[in-house]
Structures are given as C-alpha cells and as structure tokens.
Design a protein around this motif. Structure first.
Motif, PDB file in Angstrom:
ATOM      1  N   SER A 159      -3.210  -5.626   6.020  1.00 28.63           N
ATOM      2  CA  SER A 159      -2.079  -5.625   6.941  1.00 28.63           C
ATOM      3  C   SER A 159      -0.852  -5.194   6.154  1.00 28.63           C
ATOM      4  O   SER A 159      -0.883  -5.104   4.923  1.00 28.63           O
ATOM      5  N   ARG A 160       0.254  -4.967   6.856  1.00 30.18           N
ATOM      6  CA  ARG A 160       1.473  -4.510   6.156  1.00 30.18           C
ATOM      7  C   ARG A 160       1.910  -5.501   5.094  1.00 30.18           C
ATOM      8  O   ARG A 160       2.274  -5.119   3.989  1.00 30.18           O
ATOM      9  N   ARG A 185      -0.534  -5.645   2.223  1.00 29.96           N
ATOM     10  CA  ARG A 185      -0.399  -4.450   1.414  1.00 29.96           C
ATOM     11  C   ARG A 185       0.822  -4.569   0.499  1.00 29.96           C
ATOM     12  O   ARG A 185       0.783  -4.225  -0.677  1.00 29.96           O
ATOM     13  N   THR A 233      -4.339   0.658   3.303  1.00 32.77           N
ATOM     14  CA  THR A 233      -4.340   0.555   4.761  1.00 32.77           C
ATOM     15  C   THR A 233      -5.740   0.821   5.304  1.00 32.77           C
ATOM     16  O   THR A 233      -6.224   0.106   6.184  1.00 32.77           O
ATOM     17  N   LEU A 264      -1.419   3.638  -1.207  1.00 31.95           N
ATOM     18  CA  LEU A 264      -1.000   2.926   0.004  1.00 31.95           C
ATOM     19  C   LEU A 264      -1.938   3.256   1.155  1.00 31.95           C
ATOM     20  O   LEU A 264      -2.375   2.371   1.905  1.00 31.95           O
TER      21      LEU A 264
END
Lengths: 229, 246
Positions: A122-123, A126, A117, A113
């Motif tokens: 981006s969130r 991801r 990042t 993770l």
C-alpha cells in the motif's frame, strides 16, 4: 593559554557543554522530523520543490541574531527564554534539511517504487518499508551537515544572553581573555564531532544492506552512469 | 503586523537616510566588506575546486576541510582573532573568508565533476589539451553549479557579517546590535529586514548573471537534483588522471 583557569573552571565548562547539548539536540531532531514530509512532497512535485527550496533559501538568509531576537517578539516568549534559541535553530535546520530530504526521496529509483507497488505494497507500506529506508543515506548526509552547523550556530545565542558554549566567546571578548575563547571553540568542535560520530553510527546501524552492497557493487548510488553507458 | 509596519516606516524615515552614519553608509560598508570577502574566497576556492573537479583528486581532503570550517563558530573565531589582532577589518575579513570558502569550493568541484565524462572524452579525442578542456569545456558546462556556489557564498557572507557589528564594525548589523542594546525592536527588525533585503537583491542579481553567462543548451540550475551527487561517485577514467600528470 592559561591552563590553571581551565582546571579551576571545569564545572562551568561541563555545565555549558551540557546546556549546549540540550539546546542543539531538539533542533536537529525537529529539523529531521519536519523535513521528511516536506522533502517527500518536494520530491514528488516540481512546484512544491521550487516553492519549498526558495522558502528555505529566504529563511536561511535571515541573520541569526535578528531571528534570535524576533522569535520571542513573534512568539511572545521572554527574551532570555532558551526556547527562543531552540525555535530559531529549528527554523535553520528545516531550511537546510528540506533540500537534502527532497534529494533523498528523488534519489529512490522509480522502478523500485513500481516494483513495490506491483508486489502489493500500500502507499503507506511502500513509504515506510521502501522509500524511507532507501532515502536514509542522503537524509543522513543532510542531517550531519545540519548537526554541525546547528552546534556552531547555537553560539550566537550568547549575544542575546542565552547561556551555552558561545558565552565563552562574549566573556573572552569583554575580559580580553583568550583562553576562554579557545576553550569555547575546542568544546564546540568536539561536540560537532560527537554528533557526527553518533549520527554516522546510527546510519550504519539502520542501513546494514548499504555496506554489504557497497562492497559488492560500488556504484550502487550511481544509476546515472548506467544511462551514459 | 504592527511591528513590521513600524520597521518599514523606520527604514523609510528620511532622518535615517541623511544624518551622520546613515542607512546608505552602513549599506555601502556592508556591501563593500562582503564583496571583498567573497572575492578573496573565490580567488582561493575557485582554482582549487576546479582542480579537484578536473582531476578527481583531493575530494576527501576538501570535504574534510569544508566540514571543519563549517563547524567553526563565527562568533568564537571572531573573538579570538580580535583578541589577537585587535579590532579592525583584518579579523572580520579572515573569519568571513574562512566561512565563505566551503560553499564556493563545493560549487566549483561539484560543477566540474558534473560535466559528462563522454563530453570530456570527446574534447580530448578532438585533440584539446587539458587546459583547453578545463577552460573551454568544463568551466562553461559547470557554470550553473559554479554560480550556484557563488550565490550560496554571497548569501552566507552578507547574512553573517551582521554578527561583526557586535565587535565595533559598522555595516547593517549595527541596527541589530543597537536595537538589542536599547530593546528597540522596531530598529532591530528594520536591521534584519535591511540585511535580508540586501542578500536577496544580491542573490537576484547573481541569478540574472547566471542566466546571461550560462551557454545555450546547458540546463540552467539543477534540472536533475541528484545529478552532481551521483556523478561525484562515478569512477573516473584513467586517461583524465594521466592527462593531468603529463
């Protein structure tokens, strides 16, 4: 066994198999779809995890006939409406599946993770490109358990008069006719096996890296052992 | 909600606790039969599960059998066995034991498998025999997951026994069946609440037992949710298997 009965009732058997399929496929899909956000949340927060898992435990404790009859009362549907069964089975599916989904997201290694990042995901990117695909194996194991138990649990609907494979059991009991009950059990086991094969095929198709890597490095899902060593 | 108020009033109504086969009688019956089934399931599944967890063998077979048992519909199995053996306690017990074995088996082998390999190697290095390792190291360390399996088993048996009331069994499911037959939703809801409450009380008691018997220093419950799964895939040192054969 009365083989003649099976021969002359193929239409009835086929119809109930289709009904059983139609009643069990939506809860399995709903269970998966709802458990992904819930499980993601539970995988991120310890508080959410304990709340969701105990809630799932309590929901799973409600006896199936009770839930089947309470759903129409609470939702205001007719008691014979097949939607009641779909709704009740969806509740059980989510209750079982949330734990698997929480475990699935918790199984994605933190450094992966962090790398995603760092590379600039981006969130949302991801989540869809890294976390969800890596969670698929554990999610898949969970949904296979859910599909099997949903197929078998659906038969309880016969007690409140929703026609599907379980109706063979109540009919068999009322008429003292063993063949019917055996036909029902065999059809349910075959249906459960069918779901299992379909789901594992889908799983293989959407995680091609999994097989390639597993051959090269068998303990890909055992990062715990790296710590021990 | 009015219906829920009615159901609680129904449960608390003294008339339902005194006359004939009352709530306490059905409750005891439910508890006794569930307890019997859980005991039989534990007697069968616990030694097998511990053996699988210790030796690392037979895991595939255990999973396969568990999956088949999970797919077997309770209602169907019950109707077949009742047609074969007649109405009575025997078919109900057999069906619930079949239902109860998979979660107990899973708890037992996952628990023993989750024990740190280094701890077992250390015990072996100290000169413990395989039996001593199982009884003094693996079982105490596996207790959180073992009792977790027992809790899942008890929950499932208590909740499912309600179905047996459709086949002339007493127990708390009788209120579900009668409520359904009479379209009496208050009675039905009361039955559902009673079964759920019984399951939760038993689960709470077992959770308390879990707290009492788990040795100090062993993390209670699954502190790391993925631990058992990851351990399960860990390659087993050869020494363990050789030890079992000698």
């Amino acid at each position: 066994m009365n083989w003649g009965w099976i021969g002359s009732n193929l239409g009835l058997i086929g119809g109930r198999v289709l009904e059983h399929l139609a009643l069990t496929a939506p809860p399995i899909v709903i269970g998966l779809v709802l458990s992904i956000p819930l499980g993601y949340w539970a995988g991120r927060s310890q508080v959410a995890r304990s709340i969701l898992l105990s809630l799932g435990g309590v929901l799973y404790t409600i006896p199936s006939i009770a839930l089947l009859v309470l759903v129409p009362v609470v939702l205001g549907l007719a008691i014979l409406d097949p939607l009641n069964l779909v709704f009740a089975l969806s509740i059980y599916a989510v209750a079982i599946m949330v734990r698997s989904a929480a475990d699935a997201f918790a199984s994605v290694p933190q450094d992966v993770l962090a790398s995603a990042t760092a590379v600039g995901f981006s969130r949302w990117q991801r989540f869809f490109a890294v976390e969800l695909p890596l969670a698929v194996p554990v999610l898949l194991a969970g949904i296979r358990v859910v599909s099997v138990s949903t197929v078998s649990l659906a038969s309880v609907g016969a007690l409140i008069g929703i026609d599907q494979l379980g109706s063979f059991f109540t009919d068999a009991f009322q008429r003292s006719f063993l063949t019917e009950a055996i036909v029902g059990i065999v059809c349910i086991l075959l249906l459960a096996a069918l779901y299992d094969v379909i789901l594992s095929r889908i799983g293989r198709a959407i995680t091609p890296w999994n097989h390639a890597r597993r051959m090269a490095a068998p303990q890909i899902y055992a990062p715990q052992d790296a710590e021990v060593l | 909600m009015n219906l829920f108020g009615g159901a609680f009033a129904w449960i608390l109504d003294p008339a339902h606790w005194s006359a004939g086969p009352d709530i306490s009688g059905h409750l005891l019956e439910h508890l006794a039969v569930s307890g019997l089934c859980v005991l039989i399931a534990v007697a069968i599944a616990l030694p097998i599960g511990i053996g699988i967890g210790h030796s690392g063998r037979g895991r595939g077979a255990a999973i396969l059998i568990s999956n088949i048992a999970r797919a077997l519909p309770t209602l169907g199995l019950l109707s077949i066995l009742i047609l074969l053996f007649g109405i009575g306690l025997l078919p109900i017990t057999v069906v619930l034991v079949i239902l109860a074995i998979p979660p107990m088996l899973a708890g037992a082998y996952a628990g023993v498998e989750s024990v740190d390999r280094q701890t077992i190697d250390a015990a072996r290095a100290l000169g413990m025999t395989e039996w001593q390792i199982v009884l003094r190291v693996e079982i105490p360390l596996a207790l959180p997951l073992l009792i977790g399996g027992l809790r899942a088993t008890a929950l499932q048996v208590i909740a499912t026994l309600g179905i047996a009331s459709a086949f002339a069994f007493g127990g708390l499911g009788i209120y579900l069946i009668n409520g359904l037959a009479q379209a009496d939703f208050v009675q039905l809801l009361a039955g559902a609440i009673l079964i759920t409450a019984l399951a939760l009380v038993v689960d709470g008691l077992l959770a308390a037992v879990q707290r009492l018997v788990v040795p100090h220093g062993v993390a209670l419950g699954r502190s790391n949710p993925n631990d058992p799964q990851k351990r399960a895939r860990a390659p087993r040192p050869r020494a363990v298997q050789e030890g079992m054969q000698s």
